[in-house]
Design a protein around this motif. Structure first.
Motif, short mmCIF file in Angstrom:
data_model
loop_
_atom_site.label_atom_id
_atom_site.label_comp_id
_atom_site.label_asym_id
_atom_site.label_seq_id
_atom_site.Cartn_x
_atom_site.Cartn_y
_atom_site.Cartn_z
N PRO A 253 0.71 -1.17 0.24
CA PRO A 253 0.02 -0.12 0.05
C PRO A 253 0.85 1.22 0.27
N ILE A 254 0.16 2.36 -0.19
CA ILE A 254 0.94 3.70 -0.33
C ILE A 254 0.16 4.66 0.78
N PHE A 255 0.96 5.12 1.58
CA PHE A 255 0.45 6.18 2.56
C PHE A 255 1.03 7.36 2.16
N SER A 256 0.11 8.45 2.05
CA SER A 256 0.84 9.72 1.86
C SER A 256 -0.18 10.91 2.91
N HIS A 257 1.02 11.68 3.37
CA HIS A 257 0.41 12.72 4.41
C HIS A 257 -0.37 12.19 5.66
N ILE A 258 0.43 11.44 6.23
CA ILE A 258 0.07 10.86 7.75
C ILE A 258 0.68 11.49 8.79
N THR A 259 -0.04 11.98 9.75
CA THR A 259 0.76 12.68 11.09
C THR A 259 0.59 11.84 12.15
N TYR A 260 1.83 11.32 12.39
CA TYR A 260 1.93 10.46 13.44
C TYR A 260 2.49 11.19 14.87
N TYR A 261 1.50 11.32 15.65
CA TYR A 261 1.67 12.26 16.68
C TYR A 261 1.76 11.32 17.95
N GLY A 262 2.79 11.21 18.66
CA GLY A 262 3.13 10.42 19.72
C GLY A 262 3.04 11.09 21.10
N ASN B 154 7.48 -10.18 4.83
CA ASN B 154 7.60 -10.06 3.51
C ASN B 154 6.71 -9.03 2.98
N ALA B 155 6.33 -8.10 4.06
CA ALA B 155 5.53 -7.01 3.74
C ALA B 155 6.34 -5.71 2.93
N GLY B 156 5.51 -5.17 1.93
CA GLY B 156 6.13 -3.97 1.34
C GLY B 156 5.37 -2.77 1.66
N GLY B 157 5.45 -1.73 1.06
CA GLY B 157 4.58 -0.64 1.56
C GLY B 157 5.39 0.80 1.32
N GLU B 158 4.74 1.61 1.24
CA GLU B 158 5.39 3.02 0.93
C GLU B 158 4.67 4.21 1.68
N ILE B 159 5.67 5.14 2.24
CA ILE B 159 5.00 6.30 3.31
C ILE B 159 5.85 7.58 2.53
N TRP B 160 4.89 8.32 2.11
CA TRP B 160 5.41 9.62 1.73
C TRP B 160 4.89 10.97 2.41
N ASN B 161 5.37 12.11 2.26
CA ASN B 161 5.06 13.35 2.69
C ASN B 161 4.39 13.32 4.07
N SER B 162 4.94 12.42 5.24
CA SER B 162 4.29 12.47 6.43
C SER B 162 5.09 12.78 7.53
N ILE B 163 4.39 13.23 8.60
CA ILE B 163 5.40 13.85 9.77
C ILE B 163 5.19 12.53 10.94
N PHE B 164 6.61 12.42 11.59
CA PHE B 164 6.47 11.57 12.77
C PHE B 164 6.99 12.53 13.85
N HIS B 165 6.34 12.36 15.13
CA HIS B 165 6.42 13.43 15.86
C HIS B 165 6.21 12.97 17.50
N ASN B 166 7.26 13.21 18.39
CA ASN B 166 7.17 13.07 19.87
C ASN B 166 7.21 11.59 20.12
N ALA B 167 7.76 10.71 19.44
CA ALA B 167 7.67 9.31 19.60
C ALA B 167 8.76 8.72 20.03
N ASP B 168 8.86 7.42 20.59
CA ASP B 168 10.08 6.62 20.93
C ASP B 168 9.98 5.74 19.91
N VAL C 246 -0.67 18.08 -3.14
CA VAL C 246 -0.19 19.07 -2.26
C VAL C 246 1.27 19.23 -1.80
N THR C 247 1.67 20.19 -1.50
CA THR C 247 2.99 20.29 -1.21
C THR C 247 3.50 20.09 0.25
N PHE C 248 2.56 20.28 1.22
CA PHE C 248 2.91 20.23 2.58
C PHE C 248 3.11 18.77 2.91
N ARG C 249 3.57 18.64 4.20
CA ARG C 249 3.66 17.21 4.41
C ARG C 249 2.91 17.20 5.94
#
Length: 712
Positions: free
Chosen positions: A528-537, A552-566, A686-689
């Motif tokens: 799957p392809i994920f784009s523009h996700i905000t992961y807020y921990g 054996n999983a594939g997958g793509e993550i684009w244009n996302s934010i990972f914030h305040n997580a361990d 869109v150009t933001f993340r």
């Protein structure tokens, strides 16, 4: 007994039943004059009395009534309250000493002294006329229930016919009577529909004797909207529930009514559940086979069209939506499960026979997802217990169905749906996710959905190709997004919001991305392809990983934010087929369809073991199986591939309400987004993340999500 000759002329008077209203409205009033509707012709014996019910409409407010008659005597016995705009005037008419056709004229006056009148006709007979008793003049019932009365009929000249007219429509009850009995008790059942506002039905009962005399009795039924409707588990799916339309195999859940789920409530094959905006659905508590959940079986359809102002809410019965349960409360009921026939690697090369997670596999064959199997269904799309009780042959009204693969499988629509406080435990390592998609296809529309405070995963995909936009996941006990069995859909604009105390599993992840299952190299791998996700921990959130690619999983993550997580983004590298193979497959010049690719993402306040990461390369790593302490040498290759195309930065989030998820227009997330629409037209360019536009004047999660309510 003989009939008098006046009856031969009675047909000429039949037109008097509904003579046009004569109104004296020359006073120039601003409201319409009263209108009066007379009852049907009725009969009465010489010297006897009968009640005539006139329906009146008085837009100017009811003031008074008067009555006149051509013979006999008449008085107004019942009338509407002063000022009423509609109602019933009951006239008590006593016949004179001569047989014939009598005219009874009712005149109604409103508060503006406007009048309206109408003539009713009474057949006065010198012989006894039939009687109807046992039915009250009025009754009240909650919509969805059935009015049951028994008409007690009597006629010295023998009962010839009996009819019931409901709101102008004749319903045959027992129109002829063998042997012309002088008495009969006839049960009458009138099923009512669910209503959202009080309404009335006029039911006119008419009995005719052997000499042609007839008597009518008018019953006014008030139908009240129910506050709740309980739906118990049923093999027939929706067919047993109030409001089911057998002609279209559709049940509509009506705004203003709370629906209570008692057990596993299925939308069977061929059935459609329509949920109006603003509907609240609540599940009863329970574990194992006693859990409550809403399940759309293969071939069933859900049409849940909420709005931002009136979302559809699914929650537990303990939740009054006014703070009766803690924000962190979970497992108060099950959740929402949707099953289809789209692509998945569980079915590849063979016949599916797997029940979806969250349903007891040994007792509920409607929980099978995927394709390749043939089933015998009952007339309401029902499957029965597979333990020795299957249909051996096609039953009357049933059919044999072969489920075939359909990547565009259409299970319906979810728009503005919030699923809260779920996650009932079915058994060891078997809990119900907030929303489960089992082999659901691209024909299914899913936008603006939320899962709040679920014990297990927020959303889990078991294969399928369904695409999602505008997703909110808050306070999730295990994984926020989990996919297995070759899921190959797209997600754009999603928020995963965690609070440390709500990570209740031993290994929660923002994303658990799994591939095959027995064997791990089953294809399709899942990409799957994920784009523009905000992961807020949250601090000390207990995450095993930001995202964990396994099996054996594939997958793509684009244009996302990972914030305040361990945690890190981890890729499993062990002997044999694994997700590291998917990473290698996607390297320059490799496979673009079954790869791991992570690009244009921003990492903010990420730590590992409490130590903040300053080097983007440290965000990525390989792991041998589930042993996070065993770091294979392949980590270097992964870091070399993904470090240069991602960044550590500062989104510069807001500080109040839901602005805490929205980057500043001057922050590092305001730019840097790649054009995902070039990869697939499902995506917006869109150009933001991240999930939220820094330049937007409103936040798309406001007003309909529990997440926004809690953050405020």
């Amino acid at each position: 007994m003989k009939k008098l000759t006046y009856l031969f002329g009675l047909l000429g008077l039949m037109g008097l039943i509904f003579i046009s209203s004569c109104s004296d409205d020359d006073d120039g009033g601003s409201t319409a004059a009263p209108s009066v509707t007379a009852p049907a012709i009725t009969s009465v014996q010489v010297g006897q009395s009968v009640d005539l019910s006139f329906s009146v409409t008085t837009p100017g407010g009811y003031k008074s009534s008067s009555v006149s008659q051509s013979s006999g005597s008449a008085t107004v016995s019942t009338e509407p309250a002063a000022g009423a705009t509609s109602g019933t005037v009951v006239v008590s008419y006593t016949a004179g000493t001569s047989a014939g056709a009598a005219t009874v004229t009712l005149t109604v006056t409103d508060n503006a002294d406007q009048t309206g009148s109408q003539n009713g006709t009474v057949n006065v007979s010198d012989s006894p006329v039939p009687t109807i008793s046992g039915i009250p003049a009025t009754a009240s019932i909650v919509g969805g229930n059935t009015l049951e009365v028994t008409a007690e009929l009597a006629a010295e000249d023998g009962i010839a016919t009996f009819t019931v007219v409901i709101d102008g429509t004749t319903t045959a009850i027992d129109s002829t009577f063998t042997g012309s009995p002088t008495s009969a008790n006839v049960p009458v059942a009138y099923p009512t529909s669910l209503v959202t506002a009080t309404t009335t039905a006029e039911i006119v009962f008419t009995v005719t004797d052997g000499d042609g005399d007839d008597v009518s009795f008018t019953h006014t039924l008030t139908i009240e909207p129910p506050s709740e409707v309980e739906l118990a588990s049923s093999r027939l799916g929706l067919a047993e529930y109030p409001g089911f339309d057998a002609a279209t195999n559709t049940l509509t859940m009506i705004k203003g009514i709370t629906y209570i789920l008692d057990g596993f409530v299925f939308v069977n094959y061929g059935q459609t559940l329509v949920i109006q905006e603003g509907v609240v659905i609540k599940g009863l508590p329970g574990q194992g086979s006693g859990a409550s959940a809403l399940i759309v079986a293969r071939g069933g359809t859900i049409e849940a069209n909420g709005t931002a102002d009136e979302p559809i809410i699914m929650t537990g019965v303990a939740d009054n939506l006014q703070g009766s349960v803690l924000n962190e409360s979970n497992a108060l009921w099950g959740g929402l499960i949707i099953l289809g026939t789209a692509t998945n690697n569980e079915c590849n090369g063979g016949v599916c026979g797997t029940n979806i997670e969250g349903l007891p596999a040994d007792t509920e064959p409607r929980g099978i997802f995927g394709y390749g199997d043939t089933e015998i269904l009952g007339p309401n799309g029902e499957l029965v217990d597979e333990n020795g009780a299957d249909y051996a042959t096609i039953p009357t009204g049933g059919q044999e169905v072969t489920f075939t693969e359909d990547a565009a499988d259409d299970s319906g629509v979810l728009n503005y749906v919030s699923v809260r406080h779920g996650g009932s435990i079915i058994g060891d390592n078997n809990e119900i996710n907030g929303i489960t998609f089992g082999a659901v296809g691209t024909g299914t529309e899913v936008e603006f959905i939320e899962v709040w405070s679920n014990l297990d995963d927020g959303i889990e995909f078991f294969g399928g190709t369904v695409n999602l936009k505008y997703v909110v996941l808050g306070y999730i006990g295990d994984d926020f997004i989990d996919y297995d069995l070759g899921y190959d859909g797209h997600i754009q604009y999603a928020l995963a919001y965690q609070k440390a105390s709500t990570s209740v599993s031993s290994d929660p992840n923002f994303g658990e991305h799994d591939g095959g299952s027995s064997p791990d190299d089953a294809t399709p791998f899942g990409s799957p392809i994920f784009s523009h996700i905000t992961y807020y921990g949250a601090d000390a959130d207990g995450l095993q990983a930001l995202v964990f690619y396994r099996d054996n999983a594939g997958g793509e993550i684009w244009n996302s934010i990972f914030h305040n997580a361990d945690g890190q983004i981890l890729i499993e590298d062990r002997s044999g087929e694994d997700s590291y193979e998917r990473f290698l497959a996607g390297q320059p010049g490799g496979d673009n369809d079954n790869r791991i690719f992570i690009s244009n993402n921003l990492f903010s306040d990420i730590s590992v073991g409490g130590v903040d990461l300053a080097n983007i390369n440290d965000v990525f790593g390989a792991v041998d199986g589930n042993d996070l302490n065993d770091v294979p040498a392949s980590t270097t290759a992964i870091q070399g591939a993904f470090g240069p195309i991602n960044a550590i930065g500062a989104p510069d989030f807001g500080t109040t309400g839901t602005s805490i998820f929205v980057p500043s227009q001057a922050g590092d997330a305001a730019t840097g987004g790649a054009d995902a629409s070039a990869v697939d037209p499902f995506f917006d360019n869109v150009t933001f993340r991240g999930a939220f536009d820094p330049a937007a004047t409103t936040n798309w999660i406001d007003g309909w999500t529990k997440t926004a309510e809690v953050i405020q």
